[in-house]
Design a protein around this motif. Structure first.
Motif, PDB file in Angstrom:
ATOM      1  N   MET A   1       0.716  -1.152   0.078  1.00  0.00           N
ATOM      2  CA  MET A   1       0.288   0.094  -0.084  1.00  0.00           C
ATOM      3  C   MET A   1       0.898   1.380   0.183  1.00  0.00           C
ATOM      4  O   MET A   1       1.146   1.990   1.101  1.00  0.00           O
ATOM      5  CB  MET A   1      -0.871  -0.042   1.239  1.00  0.00           C
ATOM      6  N   ILE A   2       1.444   1.556  -0.966  1.00  0.00           N
ATOM      7  CA  ILE A   2       2.512   2.745  -1.295  1.00  0.00           C
ATOM      8  C   ILE A   2       1.631   3.902  -1.408  1.00  0.00           C
ATOM      9  O   ILE A   2       0.749   4.132  -2.400  1.00  0.00           O
ATOM     10  CB  ILE A   2       3.316   2.528  -2.401  1.00  0.00           C
ATOM     11  N   ASP A   3       2.013   5.094  -0.892  1.00  0.00           N
ATOM     12  CA  ASP A   3       1.571   6.433  -0.649  1.00  0.00           C
ATOM     13  C   ASP A   3       2.825   7.212  -0.695  1.00  0.00           C
ATOM     14  O   ASP A   3       3.407   7.622   0.538  1.00  0.00           O
ATOM     15  CB  ASP A   3       0.384   6.709   0.351  1.00  0.00           C
ATOM     16  N   ASP A   4       3.532   7.454  -1.743  1.00  0.00           N
ATOM     17  CA  ASP A   4       4.750   8.119  -1.759  1.00  0.00           C
ATOM     18  C   ASP A   4       4.625   9.497  -2.072  1.00  0.00           C
ATOM     19  O   ASP A   4       3.504  10.299  -2.319  1.00  0.00           O
ATOM     20  CB  ASP A   4       5.648   7.546  -2.597  1.00  0.00           C
ATOM     21  N   PHE A   5       5.706  10.292  -2.375  1.00  0.00           N
ATOM     22  CA  PHE A   5       5.654  11.817  -2.716  1.00  0.00           C
ATOM     23  C   PHE A   5       5.140  12.042  -3.974  1.00  0.00           C
ATOM     24  O   PHE A   5       4.679  13.042  -4.323  1.00  0.00           O
ATOM     25  CB  PHE A   5       7.135  12.267  -2.811  1.00  0.00           C
ATOM     26  N   LYS A   6       5.225  11.260  -5.030  1.00  0.00           N
ATOM     27  CA  LYS A   6       4.588  11.281  -6.471  1.00  0.00           C
ATOM     28  C   LYS A   6       2.965  11.475  -6.195  1.00  0.00           C
ATOM     29  O   LYS A   6       2.431  12.390  -6.596  1.00  0.00           O
ATOM     30  CB  LYS A   6       4.876  10.190  -7.314  1.00  0.00           C
ATOM     31  N   HIS A   7       2.234  10.564  -5.307  1.00  0.00           N
ATOM     32  CA  HIS A   7       1.012  10.485  -5.182  1.00  0.00           C
ATOM     33  C   HIS A   7       0.672  11.834  -4.224  1.00  0.00           C
ATOM     34  O   HIS A   7      -0.388  12.576  -4.646  1.00  0.00           O
ATOM     35  CB  HIS A   7       0.312   9.374  -4.073  1.00  0.00           C
ATOM     36  N   LYS A   8       1.543  12.324  -3.444  1.00  0.00           N
ATOM     37  CA  LYS A   8       1.167  13.506  -2.553  1.00  0.00           C
ATOM     38  C   LYS A   8       1.202  14.678  -3.425  1.00  0.00           C
ATOM     39  O   LYS A   8       0.371  15.433  -3.216  1.00  0.00           O
ATOM     40  CB  LYS A   8       2.195  13.544  -1.345  1.00  0.00           C
ATOM     41  N   GLY A   9       1.931  14.581  -4.368  1.00  0.00           N
ATOM     42  CA  GLY A   9       2.256  15.646  -5.130  1.00  0.00           C
ATOM     43  C   GLY A   9       1.004  15.772  -6.055  1.00  0.00           C
ATOM     44  O   GLY A   9       0.658  17.091  -6.213  1.00  0.00           O
ATOM     45  N   LYS A  10       0.539  14.904  -6.548  1.00  0.00           N
ATOM     46  CA  LYS A  10      -0.783  14.664  -7.363  1.00  0.00           C
ATOM     47  C   LYS A  10      -2.073  15.076  -6.557  1.00  0.00           C
ATOM     48  O   LYS A  10      -2.917  15.866  -7.243  1.00  0.00           O
ATOM     49  CB  LYS A  10      -0.925  13.382  -8.058  1.00  0.00           C
ATOM     50  N   ARG A  11      -2.001  14.837  -5.363  1.00  0.00           N
ATOM     51  CA  ARG A  11      -3.298  15.340  -4.704  1.00  0.00           C
ATOM     52  C   ARG A  11      -3.093  16.893  -4.558  1.00  0.00           C
ATOM     53  O   ARG A  11      -4.302  17.306  -4.591  1.00  0.00           O
ATOM     54  CB  ARG A  11      -2.967  14.768  -3.170  1.00  0.00           C
ATOM     55  N   GLU A  12      -1.797  17.408  -4.138  1.00  0.00           N
ATOM     56  CA  GLU A  12      -2.004  18.900  -4.408  1.00  0.00           C
ATOM     57  C   GLU A  12      -2.193  19.299  -5.431  1.00  0.00           C
ATOM     58  O   GLU A  12      -2.976  20.545  -5.534  1.00  0.00           O
ATOM     59  CB  GLU A  12      -0.366  19.096  -3.928  1.00  0.00           C
ATOM     60  N   GLN A  13      -1.950  18.785  -6.524  1.00  0.00           N
ATOM     61  CA  GLN A  13      -2.588  19.601  -7.926  1.00  0.00           C
ATOM     62  C   GLN A  13      -3.916  19.449  -8.040  1.00  0.00           C
ATOM     63  O   GLN A  13      -4.785  20.245  -8.319  1.00  0.00           O
ATOM     64  CB  GLN A  13      -1.981  18.751  -8.961  1.00  0.00           C
ATOM     65  N   LEU A  14      -4.449  18.134  -7.625  1.00  0.00           N
ATOM     66  CA  LEU A  14      -5.827  17.969  -7.639  1.00  0.00           C
ATOM     67  C   LEU A  14      -6.785  19.066  -6.573  1.00  0.00           C
ATOM     68  O   LEU A  14      -7.699  19.629  -6.950  1.00  0.00           O
ATOM     69  CB  LEU A  14      -6.420  16.622  -6.995  1.00  0.00           C
ATOM     70  N   VAL A  15      -6.215  19.226  -5.531  1.00  0.00           N
ATOM     71  CA  VAL A  15      -6.708  20.337  -4.628  1.00  0.00           C
ATOM     72  C   VAL A  15      -6.860  21.925  -5.306  1.00  0.00           C
ATOM     73  O   VAL A  15      -7.641  22.417  -5.286  1.00  0.00           O
ATOM     74  CB  VAL A  15      -5.951  20.351  -3.269  1.00  0.00           C
ATOM     75  N   ARG A  16      -5.422  22.010  -5.977  1.00  0.00           N
ATOM     76  CA  ARG A  16      -5.614  23.385  -6.652  1.00  0.00           C
ATOM     77  C   ARG A  16      -6.680  23.185  -7.886  1.00  0.00           C
ATOM     78  O   ARG A  16      -7.143  24.260  -8.053  1.00  0.00           O
ATOM     79  CB  ARG A  16      -4.127  23.593  -7.477  1.00  0.00           C
ATOM     80  N   LEU A  17      -7.103  22.097  -8.556  1.00  0.00           N
ATOM     81  CA  LEU A  17      -7.931  22.148  -9.567  1.00  0.00           C
ATOM     82  C   LEU A  17      -9.127  22.303  -9.062  1.00  0.00           C
ATOM     83  O   LEU A  17     -10.101  23.023  -9.574  1.00  0.00           O
ATOM     84  CB  LEU A  17      -7.741  20.847 -10.272  1.00  0.00           C
ATOM     85  N   LEU A  18      -9.339  21.734  -7.737  1.00  0.00           N
ATOM     86  CA  LEU A  18     -10.918  21.935  -7.235  1.00  0.00           C
ATOM     87  C   LEU A  18     -11.084  23.226  -6.732  1.00  0.00           C
ATOM     88  O   LEU A  18     -12.043  23.720  -6.767  1.00  0.00           O
ATOM     89  CB  LEU A  18     -10.969  20.900  -5.804  1.00  0.00           C
ATOM     90  N   ARG A  19     -10.141  23.846  -6.238  1.00  0.00           N
ATOM     91  CA  ARG A  19     -10.263  25.475  -5.850  1.00  0.00           C
ATOM     92  C   ARG A  19     -10.592  26.076  -7.101  1.00  0.00           C
ATOM     93  O   ARG A  19     -11.408  26.909  -7.015  1.00  0.00           O
ATOM     94  CB  ARG A  19      -8.958  25.906  -5.202  1.00  0.00           C
ATOM     95  N   GLU A  20      -9.958  25.678  -8.268  1.00  0.00           N
ATOM     96  CA  GLU A  20     -10.130  26.474  -9.629  1.00  0.00           C
ATOM     97  C   GLU A  20     -11.656  26.220  -9.940  1.00  0.00           C
ATOM     98  O   GLU A  20     -12.250  27.182 -10.553  1.00  0.00           O
ATOM     99  CB  GLU A  20      -9.284  25.923 -10.445  1.00  0.00           C
ATOM    100  N   LYS A  21     -12.126  24.870  -9.757  1.00  0.00           N
ATOM    101  CA  LYS A  21     -13.463  24.758 -10.022  1.00  0.00           C
ATOM    102  C   LYS A  21     -14.507  25.215  -9.063  1.00  0.00           C
ATOM    103  O   LYS A  21     -15.850  24.989  -9.185  1.00  0.00           O
ATOM    104  CB  LYS A  21     -13.869  23.264 -10.282  1.00  0.00           C
ATOM    105  N   GLY A  22     -14.154  25.995  -7.964  1.00  0.00           N
ATOM    106  CA  GLY A  22     -14.894  26.658  -6.942  1.00  0.00           C
ATOM    107  C   GLY A  22     -15.383  26.071  -5.450  1.00  0.00           C
ATOM    108  O   GLY A  22     -16.070  26.346  -4.761  1.00  0.00           O
ATOM    109  N   ILE A  23     -14.474  24.996  -5.292  1.00  0.00           N
ATOM    110  CA  ILE A  23     -14.631  24.627  -3.826  1.00  0.00           C
ATOM    111  C   ILE A  23     -13.855  25.374  -3.073  1.00  0.00           C
ATOM    112  O   ILE A  23     -12.783  25.750  -3.169  1.00  0.00           O
ATOM    113  CB  ILE A  23     -14.119  23.208  -3.847  1.00  0.00           C
TER     114      ILE A  23
END
Length: 218
Positions: A1-23
């Motif tokens: 069950m790997i959750d590495d820096f690559k995954h965490k970086g992608k989550r940060e990008q997702l959060v930025r996208l959700l902000r842009e979409k109005g969350i």
């Protein structure tokens, strides 16, 4: 069950996208930033887990778009310690987000395959609902009622009145209502008999189903 820096970086990008979409709810965004979504889907889709897309999971169901999860969760206005009933555990992602927000989560799933999967993931990532069960979501969990919040993660053709009765006065239920065309809908319980209804745009969820007699007898 790997959750590495690559995954965490992608989550940060997702959060930025959700902000842009109005969350705008920071509690929701930070919870999404902490929950490893790639572990709640088939490994074949891992590379795309942090795109704003839905993916098939077991039993003919889907994991919702991250935007849909964020929007529906925002409409709940969850406070730390709130007692939240989730109808439709699915793979467990939505429940994990609510737990990360500090909610006391009670969740119910009618598909045994999905229920078993979600329990395995919860144990492995050490994000655990207060109570999880395999059963008929239409009935809710009356023995644990009333709830501060109720979230339904499948589309219902009608308003499930049994669930409304399990809501505290001042509590909120969020549910997609409709068949072909669904509307994200909230109900605020203002008294024993009265509810305020609001609508928040079109949405698309798999249909909410009752357990069959065959399933009940297993």
């Amino acid at each position: 069950m790997i959750d590495d820096f690559k995954h965490k970086g992608k989550r940060e990008q997702l959060v930025r996208l959700l902000r842009e979409k109005g969350i705008e709810d920071e509690n929701v965004l930070q919870a999404i930033n902490r929950v490893p979504r790639h572990l709640f889907i088939d490994s074949a889709f891992e590379e795309f887990a942090y795109q704003d897309n839905a993916f098939p999971i077991a039993a003919g169901q889907t994991i919702s778009h991250p935007y849909t999860v964020a929007k529906q969760t925002s409409l709940l206005h969850v406070l730390k310690g709130d007692k939240v009933l989730e109808i439709g555990t699915g793979s467990g992602y939505q429940a994990a987000v609510l737990v990360e927000m500090g909610a006391e989560v009670y969740t119910i799933e009618r598909q045994k395959e999905l229920f078993d999967f979600s329990q395995r993931i919860f144990r492995k990532i050490q994000i655990r609902p207060k109570y999880a069960t395999y059963g008929d979501g239409y009935k809710g969990l009356p023995s644990f009622a009333p709830f501060d919040r109720i979230i339904v993660t499948a589309g219902s053709a009608t308003i499930p009145k049994t669930l409304l009765t399990q809501l505290k006065i001042g509590g909120i239920m969020v549910i997609p209502l409709g068949t072909t065309n669904q509307m994200m809908t909230t109900f605020l319980r203002v008294s024993e008999r009265d509810f305020e209804r609001m609508e928040f745009g079109d949405c698309q969820f798999v249909p909410m189903l009752e357990r069959t007699e065959k399933e009940v007898k297993r």
